[in-house]
Design an enzyme around this catalytic site. Structure first.
Site, PDB file in Angstrom:
ATOM      1  N   CYS A  98      -9.036 -23.305  51.713  1.00 50.86           N
ATOM      2  CA  CYS A  98      -9.672 -23.431  50.395  1.00 50.86           C
ATOM      3  C   CYS A  98     -10.287 -22.110  49.951  1.00 50.86           C
ATOM      4  O   CYS A  98     -10.932 -22.065  48.907  1.00 50.86           O
ATOM      5  CB  CYS A  98     -10.715 -24.542  50.402  1.00 50.86           C
ATOM      6  SG  CYS A  98     -11.998 -24.317  51.625  1.00 50.86           S
ATOM      7  N   CYS A 104     -24.111 -23.416  33.320  1.00 52.14           N
ATOM      8  CA  CYS A 104     -23.738 -23.993  34.608  1.00 52.14           C
ATOM      9  C   CYS A 104     -22.869 -23.038  35.433  1.00 52.14           C
ATOM     10  O   CYS A 104     -21.982 -22.378  34.901  1.00 52.14           O
ATOM     11  CB  CYS A 104     -22.974 -25.291  34.345  1.00 52.14           C
ATOM     12  SG  CYS A 104     -22.381 -26.073  35.842  1.00 52.14           S
ATOM     13  N   GLN A 147     -11.295 -34.938  50.096  1.00 56.09           N
ATOM     14  CA  GLN A 147     -10.873 -34.092  48.986  1.00 56.09           C
ATOM     15  C   GLN A 147     -11.458 -34.634  47.683  1.00 56.09           C
ATOM     16  O   GLN A 147     -11.372 -35.830  47.427  1.00 56.09           O
ATOM     17  CB  GLN A 147      -9.346 -34.056  48.903  1.00 56.09           C
ATOM     18  CG  GLN A 147      -8.691 -33.257  50.014  1.00 56.09           C
ATOM     19  CD  GLN A 147      -8.986 -31.771  49.916  1.00 56.09           C
ATOM     20  OE1 GLN A 147      -9.325 -31.241  48.845  1.00 56.09           O
ATOM     21  NE2 GLN A 147      -8.876 -31.085  51.040  1.00 56.09           N
ATOM     22  N   CYS A 196     -21.423 -33.407  32.463  1.00 54.70           N
ATOM     23  CA  CYS A 196     -20.561 -32.473  33.190  1.00 54.70           C
ATOM     24  C   CYS A 196     -19.147 -33.017  33.011  1.00 54.70           C
ATOM     25  O   CYS A 196     -18.854 -34.140  33.422  1.00 54.70           O
ATOM     26  CB  CYS A 196     -20.933 -32.455  34.679  1.00 54.70           C
ATOM     27  SG  CYS A 196     -19.646 -31.725  35.730  1.00 54.70           S
ATOM     28  N   ASP A 205      -7.479 -26.957  58.995  1.00 58.30           N
ATOM     29  CA  ASP A 205      -8.028 -27.087  57.643  1.00 58.30           C
ATOM     30  C   ASP A 205      -9.518 -26.769  57.699  1.00 58.30           C
ATOM     31  O   ASP A 205     -10.369 -27.644  57.533  1.00 58.30           O
ATOM     32  CB  ASP A 205      -7.782 -28.525  57.150  1.00 58.30           C
ATOM     33  CG  ASP A 205      -8.288 -28.758  55.729  1.00 58.30           C
ATOM     34  OD1 ASP A 205      -8.584 -27.774  55.020  1.00 58.30           O
ATOM     35  OD2 ASP A 205      -8.384 -29.938  55.334  1.00 58.30           O
TER      36      ASP A 205
HETATM   37  C1  SAM Z   1     -12.098 -28.792  54.745  1.00 62.84           C
HETATM   38  S1  SAM Z   1     -12.641 -30.169  55.700  1.00 62.84           S
HETATM   39  C2  SAM Z   1     -11.089 -30.836  56.191  1.00 62.84           C
HETATM   40  C3  SAM Z   1     -11.096 -32.261  56.654  1.00 62.84           C
HETATM   41  C4  SAM Z   1      -9.727 -32.958  56.720  1.00 62.84           C
HETATM   42  N1  SAM Z   1      -8.699 -32.080  57.203  1.00 62.84           N
HETATM   43  C5  SAM Z   1      -9.353 -33.540  55.380  1.00 62.84           C
HETATM   44  O1  SAM Z   1      -8.494 -32.982  54.703  1.00 62.84           O
HETATM   45  O2  SAM Z   1      -9.906 -34.581  55.001  1.00 62.84           O
HETATM   46  C6  SAM Z   1     -13.256 -29.356  57.114  1.00 62.84           C
HETATM   47  C7  SAM Z   1     -13.757 -30.277  58.168  1.00 62.84           C
HETATM   48  O3  SAM Z   1     -14.103 -29.484  59.304  1.00 62.84           O
HETATM   49  C8  SAM Z   1     -15.326 -29.931  59.846  1.00 62.84           C
HETATM   50  N2  SAM Z   1     -15.885 -28.752  60.524  1.00 62.84           N
HETATM   51  C9  SAM Z   1     -16.551 -27.717  59.975  1.00 62.84           C
HETATM   52  N3  SAM Z   1     -16.777 -26.758  60.891  1.00 62.84           N
HETATM   53  C10 SAM Z   1     -16.244 -27.202  62.041  1.00 62.84           C
HETATM   54  C11 SAM Z   1     -16.139 -26.664  63.341  1.00 62.84           C
HETATM   55  N4  SAM Z   1     -16.636 -25.450  63.616  1.00 62.84           N
HETATM   56  N5  SAM Z   1     -15.516 -27.368  64.293  1.00 62.84           N
HETATM   57  C12 SAM Z   1     -15.009 -28.604  64.008  1.00 62.84           C
HETATM   58  N6  SAM Z   1     -15.072 -29.169  62.783  1.00 62.84           N
HETATM   59  C13 SAM Z   1     -15.684 -28.477  61.820  1.00 62.84           C
HETATM   60  C14 SAM Z   1     -16.106 -30.500  58.709  1.00 62.84           C
HETATM   61  O4  SAM Z   1     -17.030 -31.479  59.153  1.00 62.84           O
HETATM   62  C15 SAM Z   1     -14.981 -31.092  57.838  1.00 62.84           C
HETATM   63  O5  SAM Z   1     -14.760 -32.428  58.165  1.00 62.84           O
END
Ligand code: SAM
Length: 432
Positions: free
Chosen positions: A389, A92, A264, A172, A362
């Site tokens: 991340c 895996c 998350q 898993c 984020d």
């Molecule tokens: C890592 S997640 C974080 C979400 C939130 N902060 C949380 O902790 O639950 C990234 C988020 O960004 C959105 N996303 C990805 N690319 C984006 C973009 N270019 N503009 C706006 N949102 C975006 C995704 O749909 C997702 O919901």
């Protein structure tokens, strides 16, 4: 070395060859760096300082090789027996560090974060990775697994399209309770087609270069929701179908989340990261301040910001996914100071209010990117909290923020993904 192992020139290495190496430092991506006669070999399943026999799995002409440890000759004292039957050479691709104790895993991740910040941003600072409560297994509440022609469902094998079928007897071990059972029993909806045969697959089922070589296998998202439900969503299912909404709990309240949307995956991560974001704001007087929650999802950090700026302040959440954005509107309805903008951050940033005091961002794994970092810095917020991340994206974007007049103030890192190489960071930037 035994008879099956060869001592050949580094330039002649081919997949299947076995070589003895000293394993060097851990690198970003879940492997360590070794050298065979000077040629770089990225080694899985080894640990820094070990001596091991490595089977070459990929050899790019004139470039590096990849390989996996098949025999350990001198082991790190903190090497452990991997408990999962899927964690083995060619197995895996989901976990990287099951052969290391939990504290060693966190040290490996800390050294990757430190190295990326040093290499990409020229910063030399100590990093420690904090453990989350709940232990190292059974934490992954959302998985995206593939369905193979034989009807097996599971994660893909390392650098391959082959599916490691999971079920209750060969589970898993990082999946949350109930997901292996669901994988074994879920019905494939009509309209989701299994590939006709395995004929197009790579014969060995291993080491196909890159994702492009993967055949299109249907995928299923299995969710162990905070409200106790276990759901299977087939993103490839044709026609209109309503994706159910589940309830997740964090920072003392409920959030509605699409069953296949972003939340998350570690049960303790939403609380932990929200706490770290709140902590990054605590010593600042923010009541009445204006703030942005970029890449806001369903509103987790908007909740933190709403508390921090109070009803006299403002929070603008920007989210690109239509469903998540709609759910953020719903989740944030109790906070009149929060508004939600649907759109890509890169496109809408110019339309956001000119002044902003606090920016939380984020982004997904690719990071925000230098251009967006410059645009954020140009608004001169008093604080930027970057939840990352991917340590490499964080390192690159730290360099961009530094060039734009900010300094990395505090940095916390969290083991939100035990057994894997992934690590989550919360970095606070202040004007330099
Ligand atoms: C890592 S997640 C974080 C979400 C939130 N902060 C949380 O902790 O639950 C990234 C988020 O960004 C959105 N996303 C990805 N690319 C984006 C973009 N270019 N503009 C706006 N949102 C975006 C995704 O749909 C997702 O919901």
């Amino acid at each position: 070395m035994n008879d099956t192992e060869v001592a050949k020139s580094a330039d002649d290495l081919r997949p299947g060859d076995r070589v003895e190496v000293e394993i060097g430092p851990v690198a970003h991506g879940g492997h360590c760096v070794a050298r065979y006669q000077g040629r770089v070999v990225f080694v899985r399943l080894g640990l820094p300082g070990e001596t091991a026999v490595v089977e070459i799995t990929e050899a790019r002409r004139g470039s590096f090789c990849r390989g996996e440890v098949v025999e350990v000759l001198r082991a790190d004292p903190r090497r452990v027996e991997a408990p999962c039957s899927h964690f083995r050479p060619g197995g895996c691709g989901g976990c990287d560090f099951q052969h290391a104790s939990g504290d060693l895993q966190r040290e490996l991740k800390a050294s990757v974060v430190r190295e990326q910040l040093s290499r990409l941003a020229g910063l030399d600072r100590p990093v420690s990775v904090e453990e989350l409560p709940g232990g190292g297994f059974g934490w992954r509440t959302r998985v995206r697994w593939a369905l193979d022609p034989e009807g097996r469902i599971g994660p893909r094998a390392v650098r391959s399209h082959r599916v490691e079928g999971v079920n209750p007897t060969e589970p898993c071990l990082i999946a949350a309770p109930g997901l292996n059972e669901l994988a074994a029993t879920v019905e494939v909806p009509s309209g989701v087609h299994r590939p006709a045969s395995a004929g197009s697959q790579h014969r060995s089922g291993r080491q196909v270069r890159g994702r492009a070589a993967r055949p299109e296998l249907p995928e299923v998202v299995l969710t162990a929701a905070g409200d106790g439900r276990r759901l299977a969503i087939w993103p490839d299912q044709p026609g209109t179908h309503q994706v159910p909404t589940v309830t997740e709990h964090a920072i003392g309240r409920d959030f509605s989340v699409a069953a296949d949307g972003f939340w998350q995956v570690h049960p303790a991560a939403a609380d932990t990261l929200s706490g770290a974001v709140a902590q990054a704001l605590t010593d600042l007087e923010l009541i009445g301040a204006s703030s942005w929650d970029l890449y806001g999802g369903v509103g987790l950090f908007s909740e933190v910001l709403a508390e921090a700026v109070g009803e006299s302040g403002t929070v603008v959440s920007v989210e690109g996914d239509r469903t998540a954005s709609a759910l953020a509107v719903q989740n944030m309805a109790i906070h009149p100071q929060v508004s939600v903008v649907l759109g890509s951050v890169e496109k809408v940033i110019d339309d956001l209010p000119d002044t902003v005091d606090v920016v939380v961002l984020d982004p997904p794994r690719a990071g925000a990117g230098p251009a967006l970092c410059e645009q954020i810095a140009a608004r001169a917020p008093a604080v930027i909290v970057y939840v990352a991340c991917d340590p490499a994206a964080l390192g690159r974007d730290t360099a961009a923020l530094m060039a734009a007049g900010y300094r990395l103030d505090t940095l916390r890192a969290f083991d939100c993904f035990p057994q894997t190489h992934h690590v989550e960071c919360v970095a606070r930037f202040l004007p330099a």
